[in-house]
Scaffold this active site. Structure first.
Site, mmCIF file in Angstrom:
data_model
loop_
_atom_site.group_PDB
_atom_site.id
_atom_site.type_symbol
_atom_site.label_atom_id
_atom_site.label_comp_id
_atom_site.label_asym_id
_atom_site.label_seq_id
_atom_site.Cartn_x
_atom_site.Cartn_y
_atom_site.Cartn_z
ATOM 1 N N ASN A 146 -31.800 -67.399 -27.648
ATOM 2 C CA ASN A 146 -31.080 -68.646 -27.900
ATOM 3 C C ASN A 146 -30.362 -69.090 -26.632
ATOM 4 O OD1 ASN A 146 -29.789 -70.760 -29.473
ATOM 5 N ND2 ASN A 146 -27.911 -69.525 -29.415
ATOM 6 N N HIS B 93 -26.961 -71.185 -25.345
ATOM 7 C CA HIS B 93 -25.676 -71.688 -25.822
ATOM 8 C C HIS B 93 -24.928 -72.321 -24.642
ATOM 9 C CE1 HIS B 93 -22.305 -72.065 -28.519
ATOM 10 N NE2 HIS B 93 -21.536 -71.637 -27.537
ATOM 11 N N THR C 121 -34.501 -81.516 -24.972
ATOM 12 C CA THR C 121 -34.697 -81.500 -23.515
ATOM 13 C C THR C 121 -34.956 -80.078 -23.003
ATOM 14 O OG1 THR C 121 -32.315 -81.425 -23.062
ATOM 15 C CG2 THR C 121 -33.340 -83.601 -23.141
ATOM 16 N N LEU D 71 -29.710 -68.860 -38.771
ATOM 17 C CA LEU D 71 -30.780 -68.086 -39.418
ATOM 18 C C LEU D 71 -30.176 -66.917 -40.206
ATOM 19 C CD1 LEU D 71 -33.236 -68.077 -36.385
ATOM 20 C CD2 LEU D 71 -33.598 -69.285 -38.562
HETATM 21 C C1 GAR Z 1 -28.170 -77.585 -25.638
HETATM 22 O O1 GAR Z 1 -27.119 -77.962 -24.798
HETATM 23 C C2 GAR Z 1 -27.911 -76.207 -26.203
HETATM 24 O O2 GAR Z 1 -27.213 -75.367 -25.348
HETATM 25 C C3 GAR Z 1 -27.112 -76.523 -27.429
HETATM 26 O O3 GAR Z 1 -27.679 -77.699 -27.946
HETATM 27 C C4 GAR Z 1 -28.200 -78.473 -26.880
HETATM 28 C C5 GAR Z 1 -29.607 -78.900 -27.239
HETATM 29 O O4 GAR Z 1 -30.109 -79.834 -26.331
HETATM 30 N N1 GAR Z 1 -27.153 -75.448 -28.380
HETATM 31 C C6 GAR Z 1 -26.130 -75.069 -29.125
HETATM 32 O O5 GAR Z 1 -25.058 -75.638 -29.120
HETATM 33 C C7 GAR Z 1 -26.413 -73.890 -30.027
HETATM 34 N N2 GAR Z 1 -25.217 -73.250 -30.434
HETATM 35 P P1 GAR Z 1 -31.658 -80.173 -26.338
HETATM 36 O O6 GAR Z 1 -32.065 -80.431 -27.793
HETATM 37 O O7 GAR Z 1 -31.764 -81.433 -25.509
HETATM 38 O O8 GAR Z 1 -32.396 -79.015 -25.745
#
Ligand code: GAR
Length: 187
Positions: A105, A107, A15, A91
C-alpha cells in the site's frame, strides 16, 4: 524475463496506477499489471486501465461481496502481487491473511506518523517541516506493516493541502516503483 502478475486496487484518480502501468512497460520491471479493480464505479482512474488496454473490473458493492469476487479473480488470474493505490476501502483481516505478504500500500505520510485520512491538512496544522510518503506491506492493522520505502518531502511556508498533495504525490510515483522492485530484489 518472466514477469509476475500484479493487480492494482483503486478508488479514485488513479495517478499512482498510471505511474505503475508506465513503469511496468519497462522490460526490466518485475511485474506486469494483469488486472485493475475499482470499488467505485465513477473512479477516474478506470480511464488508465482502458487507455493501456488492461483488464478492469468495477466492484461497487459491499465489502463482503467485493472481497469474495476480487479474491476469485485474483486466484483465477494467478495474481502474485496486489498493489493498493488510493484504495480507500479497509480490507478485512481474513482477506489480508489469504494474501499475506503479497499486498502493498502507499500512504501519503511518513509512517508511522499520520495514519488514516486527511494527512496533508493534519501535517500542516501540526506545523511539520518535513513529510512524505510510505510504501508498506499490508498487515491486519490500518496503515501498518513492514515499511518498504519512504520518501521525504520538505514543507514550505506557502504550502496548502493541495500544493503539498502535488509535491508528495510526485514522490509517491517514484516510491511505488522502487518498492515494487525491492519486493523482487531488483535494484
Ligand atoms: C495517494 O496520494 C495515496 O497516497 C492516497 O490516496 C492517493 C491516491 O491518489 N492513499 C491513501 O490515503 C490511503 N490511506 P491516486 O488515486 O491519484 O493514485
Amino acid at each position: 524475463m518472466v514477469k509476475n502478475k500484479a493487480c492494482v486496487f483503486i478508488s479514485g484518480s488513479g495517478t499512482n496506477l498510471r505511474s505503475i502501468i508506465k513503469n511496468s512497460r519497462d522490460y526490466n520491471f518485475p511485474i506486469n499489471i494483469s488486472l485493475v479493480i475499482s470499488n467505485k464505479k465513477n473512479a477516474a482512474g478506470i480511464y488508465f486501465a482502458k487507455k493501456f488496454a488492461i483488464p478492469f473490473i468495477v466492484l461497487d458493492v459491499s465489502r463482503e461481496k467485493f472481497e469474495k469476487m476480487a479474491l476469485k479473480e485474483l486466484l483465477n488470474r494467478k495474481i502474485k502481487l496486489l498493489c493498493l493505490a488510493g484504495f480507500m476501502k479497509i480490507l478485512s483481516k481474513s482477506f489480508i491473511r489469504k494474501f499475506k505478504g503479497k499486498i502493498i500500500n502507499i500512504h501519503p505520510s511518513l509512517l508511522p506518523k499520520y495514519k488514516g485520512l486527511n494527512t496533508f491538512k493534519r501535517v500542516l496544522n501540526a506545523g511539520e517541516k518535513i513529510t512524505g510518503c510510505t510504501v508498506h506491506l499490508v498487515n491486519e492493522k490500518l496503515d501498518d506493516g513492514k515499511i518498504i520505502v519512504k520518501k521525504r518531502v520538505a514543507i514550505s511556508a506557502s504550502d496548502n493541502p493541495e500544493k503539498l498533495k502535488k509535491k508528495v504525490q510526485s514522490e509517491e510515483y517514484k516510491a511505488y516503483s522502487i518498492a515494487i522492485r525491492k519486493m523482487y530484489n531488483f535494484s
